[in-house]
Design a protein around this motif. Structure first.
Motif, mmCIF file in Angstrom:
data_model
loop_
_atom_site.group_PDB
_atom_site.id
_atom_site.type_symbol
_atom_site.label_atom_id
_atom_site.label_comp_id
_atom_site.label_asym_id
_atom_site.label_seq_id
_atom_site.Cartn_x
_atom_site.Cartn_y
_atom_site.Cartn_z
ATOM 1 N N LYS A 147 -7.225 5.989 2.832
ATOM 2 C CA LYS A 147 -7.345 4.602 2.773
ATOM 3 C C LYS A 147 -7.280 3.970 4.140
ATOM 4 C CE LYS A 147 -6.949 3.816 -1.847
ATOM 5 N NZ LYS A 147 -8.078 3.967 -2.566
ATOM 6 N N ASN A 148 -7.758 2.793 4.413
ATOM 7 C CA ASN A 148 -8.127 2.411 5.734
ATOM 8 C C ASN A 148 -7.375 1.164 6.130
ATOM 9 O OD1 ASN A 148 -9.897 4.344 7.254
ATOM 10 N ND2 ASN A 148 -11.241 3.651 5.526
ATOM 11 N N VAL A 149 -6.497 0.929 6.984
ATOM 12 C CA VAL A 149 -5.718 -0.185 7.260
ATOM 13 C C VAL A 149 -5.999 -0.781 8.738
ATOM 14 C CG1 VAL A 149 -3.437 -1.244 7.536
ATOM 15 C CG2 VAL A 149 -3.936 0.497 5.741
ATOM 16 N N ILE A 164 -2.069 -1.511 -3.662
ATOM 17 C CA ILE A 164 -2.597 -0.203 -4.013
ATOM 18 C C ILE A 164 -1.227 0.615 -3.887
ATOM 19 C CG2 ILE A 164 -3.966 1.770 -3.243
ATOM 20 C CD1 ILE A 164 -5.602 -0.349 -1.664
ATOM 21 N N LEU A 197 0.954 -1.171 -0.084
ATOM 22 C CA LEU A 197 -0.102 0.085 0.017
ATOM 23 C C LEU A 197 0.843 1.192 0.243
ATOM 24 C CD1 LEU A 197 -2.733 1.391 0.530
ATOM 25 C CD2 LEU A 197 -2.317 1.277 3.063
ATOM 26 N N TYR A 198 0.624 2.149 -1.100
ATOM 27 C CA TYR A 198 1.581 3.520 -1.100
ATOM 28 C C TYR A 198 3.013 3.139 -0.499
ATOM 29 C CZ TYR A 198 -3.226 5.332 -2.382
ATOM 30 O OH TYR A 198 -4.364 5.529 -2.745
ATOM 31 N N ASP A 200 -9.701 -0.869 3.306
ATOM 32 C CA ASP A 200 -8.658 -1.365 1.986
ATOM 33 C C ASP A 200 -7.612 -2.262 2.125
ATOM 34 O OD1 ASP A 200 -9.639 1.195 0.210
ATOM 35 O OD2 ASP A 200 -9.422 2.050 2.403
ATOM 36 N N VAL A 201 -6.987 -2.449 3.441
ATOM 37 C CA VAL A 201 -5.878 -3.302 3.459
ATOM 38 C C VAL A 201 -6.001 -3.830 4.971
ATOM 39 C CG1 VAL A 201 -3.720 -3.912 3.538
ATOM 40 C CG2 VAL A 201 -4.243 -2.381 2.086
ATOM 41 N N TYR A 238 -15.379 -0.689 4.299
ATOM 42 C CA TYR A 238 -14.676 0.441 4.496
ATOM 43 C C TYR A 238 -13.076 0.211 4.582
ATOM 44 C CZ TYR A 238 -19.191 2.260 5.162
ATOM 45 O OH TYR A 238 -20.429 2.782 5.153
ATOM 46 N N ARG A 293 -12.879 7.085 4.207
ATOM 47 C CA ARG A 293 -13.113 6.709 2.990
ATOM 48 C C ARG A 293 -13.888 8.039 2.022
ATOM 49 N NH1 ARG A 293 -14.654 1.761 0.400
ATOM 50 N NH2 ARG A 293 -12.823 0.992 1.402
ATOM 51 N N ARG A 319 -1.641 9.307 4.004
ATOM 52 C CA ARG A 319 -2.528 8.724 2.750
ATOM 53 C C ARG A 319 -3.446 7.752 3.058
ATOM 54 N NH1 ARG A 319 0.193 7.920 -2.746
ATOM 55 N NH2 ARG A 319 -1.718 8.083 -3.254
ATOM 56 N N SER A 320 -3.464 7.293 4.519
ATOM 57 C CA SER A 320 -4.062 6.199 5.103
ATOM 58 C C SER A 320 -4.231 6.497 6.569
ATOM 59 C CB SER A 320 -3.701 4.841 4.512
ATOM 60 O OG SER A 320 -2.280 4.787 4.814
#
Ligand code: SF4
Length: 411
Positions: A226-228, A410, A115-116, A248-249, A246, A221, A197-198
C-alpha cells in the motif's frame, strides 16, 4: 519661452520618475532577490536529475504547475521548493532517487490509524518543501537544497525475525546499508524484505519529489504494497488526481483554519489545502487529517470550531481527525507544548459535532488514542503511543464485533 520651460519640466519629471523607479526596483530586489541560478552546479551526469512533469513554456522560461505557487523559472532558476529547476528550457527534478531520511516506522507514527494497525511502514523523504512552516519538525531536510543533503544515507535493507532460544522472546534484527541513490525498485524490494505492508512518502513534502514518489508508488502497487502520502496538501489538482491512482491513504496536515495564520506560519494559503481535501473526497480516496495545535497561533476556539464544522459539512463525519500536541521547535522554539486540556477540548468539540473518529496525538495514554465504535462506543483498537495493544478490527475485516458497524479503513 513657455514651451521651452514646459519641455524642461517634462524632462525633469521623467528623470525624477526614472530615478524613483530605479530606487524602488533596487529596494525590491534587495528584499526579494530573484531565484539564484544554479544551472552551472547541476552536472549533466547528476544521477538525481530527471525530467520533471507538469510545466509549460512561457515567455523566456518555464512555469512549474505542480503546486499552487506556480513558480516562473527563467533558465537556471530554482523553484521555491529548491527541488525543481529550469535546466535547458525544461523543468527538472533534482531529487529523483535522492533519499535523505529512510526509516522503518510503525504506521501509527505517521500518524495513520485506519491502515493495517500495528504494521510496519517503509518511510522515506527527499530534500525540499514548498512551505516554510515555522514549527517544522523536519526542517533539517525540508528546508535545504538537495546539494546540502548528506551524500549518503543509511537505509533499512532487511529485517530478520528471530526467536531467543533461552526466553522464547521474538525480536527483529535490522540490517541496514549506506547508499547514495535509492531507486524505486530498491525501495519496493527493501520494503518487502523488512516486512513492511506499506510505503510512506513523508517527513519532508512528498509533492515536491512527485516523480520519484509516483514511480515508486506504481511499482509498490504491482507488488501488493500500500502507498501512503503524508503531505501538507499543497499540490495542484491535476498532479494530485494522477497520483491518486496509486495512493491508498493520504494524510493531510491541515495546519489551521485561518488564511492569515496560514500565510504567516506556512508561507502558503489555506484555500489550496481545502481544495486538496475536497479532491480527495471527490475521488473516494481514504484520507485522514491531522491538525498540530500550536498554542497562541492556531488554537483559537472559534477557528477550531470553524474547522470542525467545515470538515463535517464538506468532507463528512467518517474522516479520521487528529489533534496533535505541538512541541517547541525550529523558529517557534519559544512556544511551549500544547496543554492537554486544549486537545481534549478540541476532540470533544469535534465529537459533539458528530465526527466519528477523532484522535489526540502525541499524548501517550490519552483516551483519544483509541478507535471506538461510533454506534456502541466500545474500544475497537486500543493504543499506547505507537503500540497497538488490542485490535478487534483486523480479524473482522473492519467491522465492530459487537454490532457489525463498518469502520472505514484498510484492515
Ligand atoms: S513544486 Fe516547486 S517549483 Fe513547482 S511550483 Fe511548487 S514550489 Fe515552485
Amino acid at each position: 519661452m513657455v514651451q521651452e520651460n514646459k519641455s524642461r519640466n517634462l524632462a525633469l519629471a521623467i528623470s525624477v520618475c526614472a530615478a524613483v523607479l530605479s530606487l524602488c526596483a533596487a529596494a525590491f530586489l534587495a528584499f526579494y532577490p530573484p531565484p539564484a541560478t544554479f544551472s552551472k552546479l547541476v552536472p549533466t551526469d547528476n544521477p538525481w536529475v530527471r525530467d520533471g512533469r507538469f510545466s509549460v513554456s512561457v515567455c523566456n522560461g518555464v512555469q512549474c504547475k505542480l503546486c499552487p505557487f506556480k513558480c516562473f523559472l527563467p533558465e537556471g532558476a530554482r523553484g521555491r521548493c529548491k527541488a525543481r529547476i529550469n535546466y535547458g528550457g525544461r523543468i527538472k527534478t533534482l531529487v529523483y532517487s535522492k533519499a535523505v531520511s529512510v526509516h522503518l516506522d510503525p504506521v501509527e507514527k505517521k500518524p495513520v490509524y485506519h491502515l493495517y494497525p500495528g504494521s510496519l511502514i517503509y518511510s522515506l523523504a527527499s530534500p525540499g518543501c514548498n512551505l516554510r512552516c515555522k514549527g517544522c519538525q523536519n526542517w533539517e531536510i525540508s528546508q535545504i537544497y538537495p546539494e546540502q543533503a548528506a551524500r549518503t544515507t543509511l537505509v533499512p535493507e532487511r529485517l530478520d525475525i528471530k526467536v531467543a532460544p533461552d526466553t522464547g522472546r521474538v525480536y527483529g534484527e535490522l540490517k541496514q546499508k549506506e547508499i547514495a541513490t535509492l531507486s524505486p525498485e530498491e525501495i519496493v524490494s527493501y520494503a518487502l524484505a523488512t516486512h513492511s505492508r506499506s510505503i510512506a512518502y513523508t517527513y519532508s513534502e512528498p509533492a515536491v519529489f512527485y516523480e520519484y514518489m509516483y514511480d515508486t508508488a506504481r511499482l509498490a502497487r504491482q507488488k501488493g504494497l500500500k502507498n501512503v502520502m503524508v503531505s501538507a496538501g499543497y499540490i495542484n489538482r491535476e498532479p494530485l488526481e494522477q497520483l491518486l491512482k496509486y495512493m491508498d491513504v493520504v494524510k493531510i496536515d491541515l495546519k489551521g483554519f485561518n488564511e492569515k495564520f496560514y500565510r504567516d506560519y506556512t508561507g502558503g494559503g489555506l484555500w489550496p489545502v481545502k481544495q486538496t481535501l475536497l479532491t480527495l473526497k471527490k475521488n473516494g480516496v481514504l484520507f485522514e487529517i491531522v491538525n498540530l495545535v500550536v498554542p497562541g497561533l492556531n488554537d483559537g476556539r472559534e477557528s477550531m470550531a470553524d474547522m470542525i464544522a467545515w470538515i463535517k459539512k464538506d468532507l463528512g463525519a467518517d474522516v479520521p481527525l487528529f489533534f496533535s500536541r505541538f512541541a517547541p521547535n525550529y523558529q517557534v522554539a519559544n512556544i511551549g507544548a500544547t496543554p492537554v486540556e486544549t486537545l481534549t477540548w478540541a476532540r470533544n468539540a469535534a465529537m459533539k459535532q458528530g465526527l466519528k473518529y477523532v484522535y489526540v496525538g502525541n499524548i501517550p495514554g490519552h483516551e483519544g488514542e483509541n478507535t471506538y465504535c461510533p454506534v456502541c462506543g466500545r474500544i475497537l483498537i486500543k493504543r499506547y503511543g505507537y503500540a497497538v495493544q488490542e485490535n478487534q478490527l483486523t480479524p473482522t475485516g473492519g467491522r465492530c464485533p459487537h454490532d457489525g458497524t463498518k469502520i472505514p479503513g484498510i484492515w
